[in-house]
Design a protein around this motif. Structure first.
Motif, PDB file in Angstrom:
ATOM      1  N   ASP A  79       0.833  -1.206   0.000  1.00 57.05           N
ATOM      2  CA  ASP A  79       0.000   0.000   0.000  1.00 57.05           C
ATOM      3  C   ASP A  79       0.866   1.253   0.000  1.00 57.05           C
ATOM      4  OD1 ASP A  79       0.798  -0.636   2.658  1.00 57.05           O
ATOM      5  OD2 ASP A  79      -0.777   0.649   3.466  1.00 57.05           O
ATOM      6  N   ALA A  80       1.937   1.251   0.788  1.00 59.52           N
ATOM      7  CA  ALA A  80       2.834   2.409   0.842  1.00 59.52           C
ATOM      8  C   ALA A  80       3.566   2.601  -0.476  1.00 59.52           C
ATOM      9  CB  ALA A  80       3.828   2.243   1.983  1.00 59.52           C
ATOM     10  N   ALA A 124      -8.978  -7.645 -10.703  1.00 61.06           N
ATOM     11  CA  ALA A 124      -8.311  -8.899 -11.077  1.00 61.06           C
ATOM     12  C   ALA A 124      -9.163 -10.059 -10.596  1.00 61.06           C
ATOM     13  CB  ALA A 124      -6.915  -8.970 -10.473  1.00 61.06           C
ATOM     14  N   ASP A 125      -9.072 -11.177 -11.284  1.00 64.10           N
ATOM     15  CA  ASP A 125      -9.974 -12.286 -10.957  1.00 64.10           C
ATOM     16  C   ASP A 125      -9.591 -13.025  -9.682  1.00 64.10           C
ATOM     17  OD1 ASP A 125      -7.774 -13.714 -11.820  1.00 64.10           O
ATOM     18  OD2 ASP A 125      -8.830 -14.824 -13.381  1.00 64.10           O
ATOM     19  N   ASP A 126      -8.472 -12.633  -9.051  1.00 63.39           N
ATOM     20  CA  ASP A 126      -8.112 -13.235  -7.772  1.00 63.39           C
ATOM     21  C   ASP A 126      -8.587 -12.401  -6.585  1.00 63.39           C
ATOM     22  OD1 ASP A 126      -6.429 -11.059  -7.901  1.00 63.39           O
ATOM     23  OD2 ASP A 126      -4.565 -12.199  -7.707  1.00 63.39           O
ATOM     24  N   GLY A 127      -9.354 -11.347  -6.866  1.00 62.20           N
ATOM     25  CA  GLY A 127      -9.866 -10.491  -5.803  1.00 62.20           C
ATOM     26  C   GLY A 127      -9.061  -9.221  -5.591  1.00 62.20           C
ATOM     27  N   GLY A 128      -7.957  -9.088  -6.306  1.00 59.02           N
ATOM     28  CA  GLY A 128      -7.162  -7.876  -6.223  1.00 59.02           C
ATOM     29  C   GLY A 128      -7.544  -6.901  -7.325  1.00 59.02           C
ATOM     30  N   LEU A 142      -4.721   4.974  -0.907  1.00 52.90           N
ATOM     31  CA  LEU A 142      -4.177   3.618  -0.894  1.00 52.90           C
ATOM     32  C   LEU A 142      -3.616   3.214   0.458  1.00 52.90           C
ATOM     33  CD1 LEU A 142      -3.160   4.883  -4.024  1.00 52.90           C
ATOM     34  CD2 LEU A 142      -3.189   2.403  -4.212  1.00 52.90           C
ATOM     35  N   LEU A 143      -3.161   4.169   1.220  1.00 50.34           N
ATOM     36  CA  LEU A 143      -2.531   3.840   2.497  1.00 50.34           C
ATOM     37  C   LEU A 143      -3.511   3.165   3.442  1.00 50.34           C
ATOM     38  CD1 LEU A 143      -0.439   7.088   3.066  1.00 50.34           C
ATOM     39  CD2 LEU A 143       0.432   4.805   2.495  1.00 50.34           C
ATOM     40  N   GLY A 144      -3.100   2.018   3.974  1.00 46.98           N
ATOM     41  CA  GLY A 144      -3.937   1.291   4.921  1.00 46.98           C
ATOM     42  C   GLY A 144      -4.861   0.273   4.300  1.00 46.98           C
ATOM     43  N   VAL A 145      -4.953   0.233   2.970  1.00 47.68           N
ATOM     44  CA  VAL A 145      -5.773  -0.804   2.322  1.00 47.68           C
ATOM     45  C   VAL A 145      -5.032  -2.131   2.456  1.00 47.68           C
ATOM     46  CG1 VAL A 145      -6.733  -1.629   0.140  1.00 47.68           C
ATOM     47  CG2 VAL A 145      -6.833   0.812   0.711  1.00 47.68           C
ATOM     48  N   PRO A 146      -5.669  -3.174   3.002  1.00 44.47           N
ATOM     49  CA  PRO A 146      -4.987  -4.470   3.151  1.00 44.47           C
ATOM     50  C   PRO A 146      -4.732  -5.104   1.787  1.00 44.47           C
ATOM     51  CG  PRO A 146      -7.306  -4.664   3.757  1.00 44.47           C
ATOM     52  CD  PRO A 146      -7.048  -3.208   3.534  1.00 44.47           C
ATOM     53  N   MET A 147      -3.479  -5.398   1.521  1.00 41.35           N
ATOM     54  CA  MET A 147      -3.085  -5.884   0.205  1.00 41.35           C
ATOM     55  C   MET A 147      -2.895  -7.395   0.188  1.00 41.35           C
ATOM     56  SD  MET A 147      -2.857  -3.319  -1.928  1.00 41.35           S
ATOM     57  CE  MET A 147      -3.252  -1.583  -1.671  1.00 41.35           C
ATOM     58  N   THR A 152      -8.909  -7.526  -1.319  1.00 40.81           N
ATOM     59  CA  THR A 152      -8.168  -6.287  -1.549  1.00 40.81           C
ATOM     60  C   THR A 152      -8.877  -5.376  -2.550  1.00 40.81           C
ATOM     61  OG1 THR A 152      -6.011  -7.184  -0.956  1.00 40.81           O
ATOM     62  CG2 THR A 152      -6.034  -5.338  -2.478  1.00 40.81           C
ATOM     63  N   GLY A 153      -9.318  -5.938  -3.672  1.00 36.94           N
ATOM     64  CA  GLY A 153      -9.980  -5.135  -4.687  1.00 36.94           C
ATOM     65  C   GLY A 153     -11.246  -4.486  -4.156  1.00 36.94           C
TER      66      GLY A 153
END
Length: 206
Positions: A79-80, A124-128, A142-147, A152-153
């Protein structure tokens, strides 16, 4: 004033595409990563933009084409690093990764068209997500979004809408993470460097 950002790792054996092993050797996985990055950068070069920036973890190599500005990735979580990439843009920007060699100039140009939206989101088809476009880049989005999670997406898109921005979606694409992903993407773009190399390596590993 648009900027195309590509965040990537240098294709070094043992450092990239480790989930492709043991089906492929670390060296072969790195070769596939290089081919994916080359296909991605070719699409970037064919897309109208004022700046084309590769935000790179590691050293550039002979695979880097002319016309691409290279800057180092910052330290920290994904995220950073994504936030810092957007901080380098001084106008509308679209950020993508190196995992979608099937991307086209038409798709990228769409993600830079902010005439009727504030943001573009490429799931993305994997959830990102494979792409994120912002008319007014704000690293805080974006900061703090769990990647690197299946959610995630969803979390990133929710962050965009919660900020009051209008969001439009780009088509869902498959990231190349696993051997099955690699086979799917190679089949989708048979004329690409990635597909040609995948075919050669598949023959070797049989």
């Amino acid at each position: 004033m648009s900027t195309l950002l590509v965040i990537a790792k240098a294709p070094v054996a043992g450092r990239v595409k480790t989930r492709l092993t043991p089906h492929f050797t670390p060296g072969q996985a790195a070769e596939l990563a290089r081919a994916a990055l080359q296909d991605t950068l070719a699409a970037v070069l064919a897309t109208p933009a004022r700046r084309r920036v590769l935000v790179l973890d590691g050293p550039p190599g002979p695979w880097l084409p002319h016309g691409i500005e290279v800057v180092p990735q910052c330290a920290g979580g994904l995220d950073a690093r994504l936030a810092a990439a957007f901080a380098r843009a001084d106008g509308p920007a679209l950020l993508i990764g190196m995992d979608t060699p099937q991307v086209t100039p038409d798709l990228l140009a769409r993600g830079l068209d902010f005439g009727e939206t504030d943001a573009w989101f490429g799931p993305a088809d994997d959830g990102g997500f494979w792409a994120l476009g912002l008319a007014e880049p704000d690293p805080a989005l974006l900061l703090g979004v769990p990647m690197s999670l299946p959610t995630t997406g969803e979390a990133q898109r929710a962050r965009l809408t919660a900020s009051g921005r209008t969001v439009r979606d780009l088509p869902e694409l498959c990231d190349v993470d696993t051997p099955a992903d690699a086979a799917r993407v190679a089949a989708a773009v048979p004329d690409s460097r990635f597909a040609a190399l995948h075919s050669d390596l598949r023959t070797v590993t049989r």
